[in-house]
Design an enzyme around this catalytic site. Structure first.
Site, PDB file in Angstrom:
ATOM      1  N   SER A 250       0.499  -1.129 -10.661  1.00  0.00           N
ATOM      2  CA  SER A 250       0.008  -1.221 -12.049  1.00  0.00           C
ATOM      3  C   SER A 250       0.789  -0.306 -12.989  1.00  0.00           C
ATOM      4  O   SER A 250       1.194  -0.727 -14.085  1.00  0.00           O
ATOM      5  CB  SER A 250      -1.490  -0.922 -12.118  1.00  0.00           C
ATOM      6  OG  SER A 250      -1.790   0.317 -11.528  1.00  0.00           O
TER       7      SER A 250
ATOM      8  N   HIS B  73      -3.650  -3.661  -3.925  1.00  0.00           N
ATOM      9  CA  HIS B  73      -3.681  -2.537  -4.896  1.00  0.00           C
ATOM     10  C   HIS B  73      -5.134  -2.338  -5.335  1.00  0.00           C
ATOM     11  O   HIS B  73      -6.013  -2.095  -4.496  1.00  0.00           O
ATOM     12  CB  HIS B  73      -2.716  -2.873  -6.038  1.00  0.00           C
ATOM     13  CG  HIS B  73      -2.464  -1.777  -7.021  1.00  0.00           C
ATOM     14  ND1 HIS B  73      -2.632  -0.445  -6.729  1.00  0.00           N
ATOM     15  CD2 HIS B  73      -2.037  -1.809  -8.328  1.00  0.00           C
ATOM     16  CE1 HIS B  73      -2.325   0.274  -7.800  1.00  0.00           C
ATOM     17  NE2 HIS B  73      -1.968  -0.530  -8.788  1.00  0.00           N
TER      18      HIS B  73
ATOM     19  N   HIS C 185      -1.400   3.520   2.869  1.00  0.00           N
ATOM     20  CA  HIS C 185      -0.872   3.786   1.525  1.00  0.00           C
ATOM     21  C   HIS C 185       0.652   3.669   1.534  1.00  0.00           C
ATOM     22  O   HIS C 185       1.283   3.953   2.553  1.00  0.00           O
ATOM     23  CB  HIS C 185      -1.278   5.183   1.033  1.00  0.00           C
ATOM     24  CG  HIS C 185      -1.163   5.321  -0.443  1.00  0.00           C
ATOM     25  ND1 HIS C 185      -0.012   5.753  -1.055  1.00  0.00           N
ATOM     26  CD2 HIS C 185      -2.042   5.039  -1.428  1.00  0.00           C
ATOM     27  CE1 HIS C 185      -0.200   5.754  -2.363  1.00  0.00           C
ATOM     28  NE2 HIS C 185      -1.411   5.319  -2.627  1.00  0.00           N
TER      29      HIS C 185
ATOM     30  N   ARG D   5      -8.322  11.829  -3.276  1.00  0.00           N
ATOM     31  CA  ARG D   5      -9.303  11.104  -4.096  1.00  0.00           C
ATOM     32  C   ARG D   5     -10.455  10.614  -3.206  1.00  0.00           C
ATOM     33  O   ARG D   5     -11.583  10.487  -3.652  1.00  0.00           O
ATOM     34  CB  ARG D   5      -8.622   9.917  -4.805  1.00  0.00           C
ATOM     35  CG  ARG D   5      -7.515  10.340  -5.757  1.00  0.00           C
ATOM     36  CD  ARG D   5      -6.743   9.143  -6.289  1.00  0.00           C
ATOM     37  NE  ARG D   5      -6.113   8.376  -5.215  1.00  0.00           N
ATOM     38  CZ  ARG D   5      -5.469   7.226  -5.391  1.00  0.00           C
ATOM     39  NH1 ARG D   5      -5.360   6.691  -6.592  1.00  0.00           N
ATOM     40  NH2 ARG D   5      -4.921   6.596  -4.360  1.00  0.00           N
TER      41      ARG D   5
ATOM     42  N   ASP E   7      -9.908   3.832  -2.298  1.00  0.00           N
ATOM     43  CA  ASP E   7     -10.801   2.669  -2.335  1.00  0.00           C
ATOM     44  C   ASP E   7     -11.787   2.632  -1.175  1.00  0.00           C
ATOM     45  O   ASP E   7     -12.783   1.917  -1.237  1.00  0.00           O
ATOM     46  CB  ASP E   7      -9.970   1.380  -2.340  1.00  0.00           C
ATOM     47  CG  ASP E   7      -9.047   1.317  -3.539  1.00  0.00           C
ATOM     48  OD1 ASP E   7      -9.505   1.648  -4.644  1.00  0.00           O
ATOM     49  OD2 ASP E   7      -7.868   0.960  -3.374  1.00  0.00           O
TER      50      ASP E   7
HETATM   51  C1  LIG Z   1      -1.675   0.049   0.925  1.00  0.00           C
HETATM   52  C2  LIG Z   1      -0.752  -0.820   1.738  1.00  0.00           C
HETATM   53  C3  LIG Z   1      -0.493  -2.127   0.970  1.00  0.00           C
HETATM   54  C4  LIG Z   1       0.573  -0.077   1.896  1.00  0.00           C
HETATM   55  O1  LIG Z   1       1.499  -0.981   2.429  1.00  0.00           O
HETATM   56  P1  LIG Z   1       2.839  -0.505   3.121  1.00  0.00           P
HETATM   57  O2  LIG Z   1       3.463   0.598   2.364  1.00  0.00           O
HETATM   58  O3  LIG Z   1       3.652  -1.714   3.359  1.00  0.00           O
HETATM   59  O4  LIG Z   1       2.259   0.092   4.483  1.00  0.00           O
HETATM   60  P2  LIG Z   1       2.996   0.289   5.873  1.00  0.00           P
HETATM   61  O5  LIG Z   1       4.451   0.548   5.697  1.00  0.00           O
HETATM   62  O6  LIG Z   1       2.202   1.272   6.635  1.00  0.00           O
HETATM   63  O7  LIG Z   1       2.841  -1.173   6.534  1.00  0.00           O
HETATM   64  C5  LIG Z   1       3.407  -1.438   7.803  1.00  0.00           C
HETATM   65  C6  LIG Z   1       2.587  -2.500   8.458  1.00  0.00           C
HETATM   66  O8  LIG Z   1       1.260  -1.989   8.709  1.00  0.00           O
HETATM   67  C7  LIG Z   1       0.311  -2.853   8.138  1.00  0.00           C
HETATM   68  N1  LIG Z   1      -0.809  -2.117   7.588  1.00  0.00           N
HETATM   69  C8  LIG Z   1      -0.774  -1.094   6.695  1.00  0.00           C
HETATM   70  N2  LIG Z   1      -2.027  -0.717   6.367  1.00  0.00           N
HETATM   71  C9  LIG Z   1      -2.859  -1.512   7.065  1.00  0.00           C
HETATM   72  C10 LIG Z   1      -4.261  -1.643   7.120  1.00  0.00           C
HETATM   73  N3  LIG Z   1      -5.069  -0.898   6.365  1.00  0.00           N
HETATM   74  N4  LIG Z   1      -4.791  -2.576   7.958  1.00  0.00           N
HETATM   75  C11 LIG Z   1      -3.984  -3.344   8.706  1.00  0.00           C
HETATM   76  N5  LIG Z   1      -2.652  -3.294   8.678  1.00  0.00           N
HETATM   77  C12 LIG Z   1      -2.093  -2.392   7.859  1.00  0.00           C
HETATM   78  C13 LIG Z   1       1.051  -3.560   7.018  1.00  0.00           C
HETATM   79  O9  LIG Z   1       0.383  -4.775   6.635  1.00  0.00           O
HETATM   80  C14 LIG Z   1       2.406  -3.782   7.640  1.00  0.00           C
HETATM   81  O10 LIG Z   1       2.297  -4.870   8.533  1.00  0.00           O
HETATM   82  P3  LIG Z   1       3.501  -5.951   8.704  1.00  0.00           P
HETATM   83  O11 LIG Z   1       4.703  -5.135   9.091  1.00  0.00           O
HETATM   84  O12 LIG Z   1       2.997  -6.855   9.747  1.00  0.00           O
HETATM   85  O13 LIG Z   1       3.666  -6.590   7.358  1.00  0.00           O
HETATM   86  C15 LIG Z   1      -1.357  -1.112   3.136  1.00  0.00           C
HETATM   87  O14 LIG Z   1      -1.617   0.094   3.801  1.00  0.00           O
HETATM   88  C16 LIG Z   1      -2.621  -1.947   3.049  1.00  0.00           C
HETATM   89  O15 LIG Z   1      -2.529  -3.179   3.004  1.00  0.00           O
HETATM   90  N6  LIG Z   1      -3.820  -1.298   3.057  1.00  0.00           N
HETATM   91  C17 LIG Z   1      -5.068  -2.014   2.888  1.00  0.00           C
HETATM   92  C18 LIG Z   1      -5.286  -2.384   1.434  1.00  0.00           C
HETATM   93  C19 LIG Z   1      -5.620  -1.160   0.604  1.00  0.00           C
HETATM   94  O16 LIG Z   1      -6.464  -0.368   0.963  1.00  0.00           O
HETATM   95  N7  LIG Z   1      -4.963  -1.065  -0.543  1.00  0.00           N
HETATM   96  C20 LIG Z   1      -5.240   0.022  -1.492  1.00  0.00           C
HETATM   97  C21 LIG Z   1      -4.145   1.013  -1.486  1.00  0.00           C
HETATM   98  S1  LIG Z   1      -4.543   2.416  -2.495  1.00  0.00           S
END
Ligand SMILES: CC(C)(COP(=O)(O)OP(=O)(O)OC[C@H]1O[C@@H](n2cnc3c(N)ncnc32)[C@H](O)[C@@H]1OP(=O)(O)O)[C@@H](O)C(=O)NCCC(=O)NCCS
Length: 470
Positions: A276, A306, A352, A361, A407
């Site tokens: 965002s 997000h 994250h 947070r 979150d």
């Molecule tokens: C926040 C988020 C998008 C960060 O993504 P990122 O920087 O790509 O995270 P990573 O590098 O750790 O991801 C590596 C792998 O782990 C997975 N992973 C990361 N967090 C995960 C979670 N909470 N549950 C399951 N799998 C997860 C990713 O989907 C990715 O899988 P892939 O290689 O099969 O695509 C991710 O952690 C997520 O999807 N979390 C859940 C949604 C969430 O809470 N979002 C709010 C963020 S403030």
């Protein structure tokens, strides 16, 4: 600039000891108490010295390298690539967010509150983000008053929202309202009249303050329209920003007012690279006004990876309870987490893009829950998840950060005080983000930051480049 915060650290090192943060800030507040209570005048003073600072940085260090870009970074969503200037906050992977150098616990200590030992007032954070200075209570009160006086919504904004089906997602209704507010953009008006670029920040400031003042009304309208038969509650002239927002939503308990102040403060800003903030900054770099830029930012916030994750968390937690009951055992919970993962879904509220530890947070919301709602069954479930989820995500072997983020906690707090409609939660996040994103947009224009335009390449280009490099 950001004299007060850097003064604070200078003060600490000069004394060769760690004076209590509270004492230092009290000293700073005494210094600022005689100064103008007007935020805009403060900025007028700060801008020239910051323009000089940027010019010097560019002239003296413009060619210094900040690291190497790898193919992984290009394919991996630019993770770890330093590529943006964002003055208002900085995120450390282990320590979490610092607003103008202050951590969340420090902000809780030094920013003015509505009552002794209370949560920080978001207006105080806005002042801090814009000026780098910890405001006095008088300055915050003056800003509260100013925001209330700017909180006027033309009727066509409500009509634009009303044109949507009431079933439209709350974020769609909210972003539509923000787009409708754009009709009164001061920046657009000034640009059409041919404003000199050195003055861009001035109408940007006016739009930003108006936007920050107005979004709680639009957001509350959306909530009351969808969930309370359109019974709108007007702004209360005696309340601060966070309390007024809660009041207009229909929640007046003193604890909920405190929660909303904390909520808005901690959700306001998270440096510049998140979807965002980055979107707002990118769109504004084309000289789109703050309304256009912030509406774009909201559309990014509405994505489930997000901001929408806060909605997903409560829905997911409630589905756990529906399936297994409130007294779920650790083994049942583990099984449910695995079921989610095996279904090809993420566990919302964990992980994250930058953080590598528990999000502060999350921690401050947990502390709020321990103080105000320790026996809430959903809070207890959130606490169990803190034990169960990280080891499972670690076991997957690919998740870089198995710890909870902001979150993971916010939904159960809101739910406790009666704000139970999870689909609405991202709108609360959106209102809070107006403070961080708009503060930076003002500085973008004050510093004359250019159009953002990174280079993209094709797979073919990368393959050829790597062959040559081998
Ligand atoms: C926040 C988020 C998008 C960060 O993504 P990122 O920087 O790509 O995270 P990573 O590098 O750790 O991801 C590596 C792998 O782990 C997975 N992973 C990361 N967090 C995960 C979670 N909470 N549950 C399951 N799998 C997860 C990713 O989907 C990715 O899988 P892939 O290689 O099969 O695509 C991710 O952690 C997520 O999807 N979390 C859940 C949604 C969430 O809470 N979002 C709010 C963020 S403030």
């Amino acid at each position: 600039m950001f004299r007060s915060v850097s003064l604070l650290s200078k003060l600490r090192s000069r004394l060769g000891q760690q004076p209590s943060l509270k004492d230092s800030v009290r000293w700073l507040q005494i210094q600022s108490s005689s100064s103008d209570l007007d935020l805009r005048s403060q900025l007028e003073e700060l801008i020239p010295e910051q323009q000089e600072r940027l010019k010097k940085l560019k002239a003296e260090h413009g060619k210094v390298q900040l690291g190497n870009i790898t193919v992984d970074m290009v394919l991996g969503g630019m993770r770890g690539m330093t590529g943006l200037l964002w003055q208002t906050s900085l995120l450390d992977p282990d320590e979490g967010i610092r607003f103008r150098g202050l951590s969340i616990p420090e902000c809780q200590k030094v920013l003015p509150a509505a009552k002794p030992e209370g949560e920080p007032l978001p207006e105080g954070l806005l002042w801090l983000l814009l000026t780098g200075k910890v405001p006095s209570k008088e300055q915050v009160d003056a800003l509260s008053k100013e925001l209330r006086s700017r909180a006027v919504i033309p009727d066509f904004v409500y009509k634009a929202i009303d044109a949507l089906p009431v079933t439209a997602h709350p974020m769609t209704q909210f972003a539509t309202g923000v787009m409708a507010l754009q009709v009164h953009s001061e920046f657009q008006k000034a640009y059409e009249k041919g404003i000199h670029k050195s003055k861009y920040w001035e109408p940007t400031y006016e739009d930003s303050l108006n936007l920050i003042a107005r979004v709680p009304l639009v957001a509350a309208y959306v909530y009351r329209r969808i969930y309370k038969d359109g019974q709108v509650i007007p702004l209360d002239d005696s309340l601060d920003y966070g309390a007024n927002f809660s009041h207009m939503l229909g929640f007046d308990s003193p604890k909920m007012l405190e929660l909303m102040r904390l909520y808005v403060t901690i959700h306001s800003d998270h440096e510049g690279g998140n979807v965002s903030a980055h979107t707002g900054h990118l769109v504004a770099s084309a000289l789109s006004d703050p309304y256009l830029s912030f509406a774009a930012a909201l559309n990014g916030l509405a994505g489930p990876l997000h901001g929408l994750a806060n909605q997903e968390v409560l829905i997911w937690i409630k589905s756990v309870v529906d399936e297994c009951g409130e007294n779920i055992t650790v083994d049942q919970l583990k099984e449910y987490v695995w079921k989610t993962l095996k279904g090809g879904k993420v566990v919302p509220g964990f992980g994250h893009g930058v953080l590598r530890k528990t999000d502060p947070r999350y921690t401050c919301q947990r502390e709020f829950a321990l103080k105000h709602l320790p026996d809430d069954p959903l809070f207890q479930l959130v606490s169990k998840l803190y034990e169960v989820v990280p080891p499972i995500l670690t076991e997957l072997g690919k998740v870089k950060n198995p710890w909870p983020n902001v979150d993971a906690h916010s939904g159960v707090l809101l739910n406790h005080f009666g704000l139970t409609e999870a689909r609405y939660f991202t709108v609360l996040f959106g209102v809070s983000r107006s403070i961080g994103i708009c503060s930076q947009l003002i500085w973008d224009r004050a510093l004359g930051l250019p159009l953002e335009r990174p280079k993209s390449v094709t797979m073919e280009w990368l393959e050829n480049y790597c062959k040559k490099a081998a």
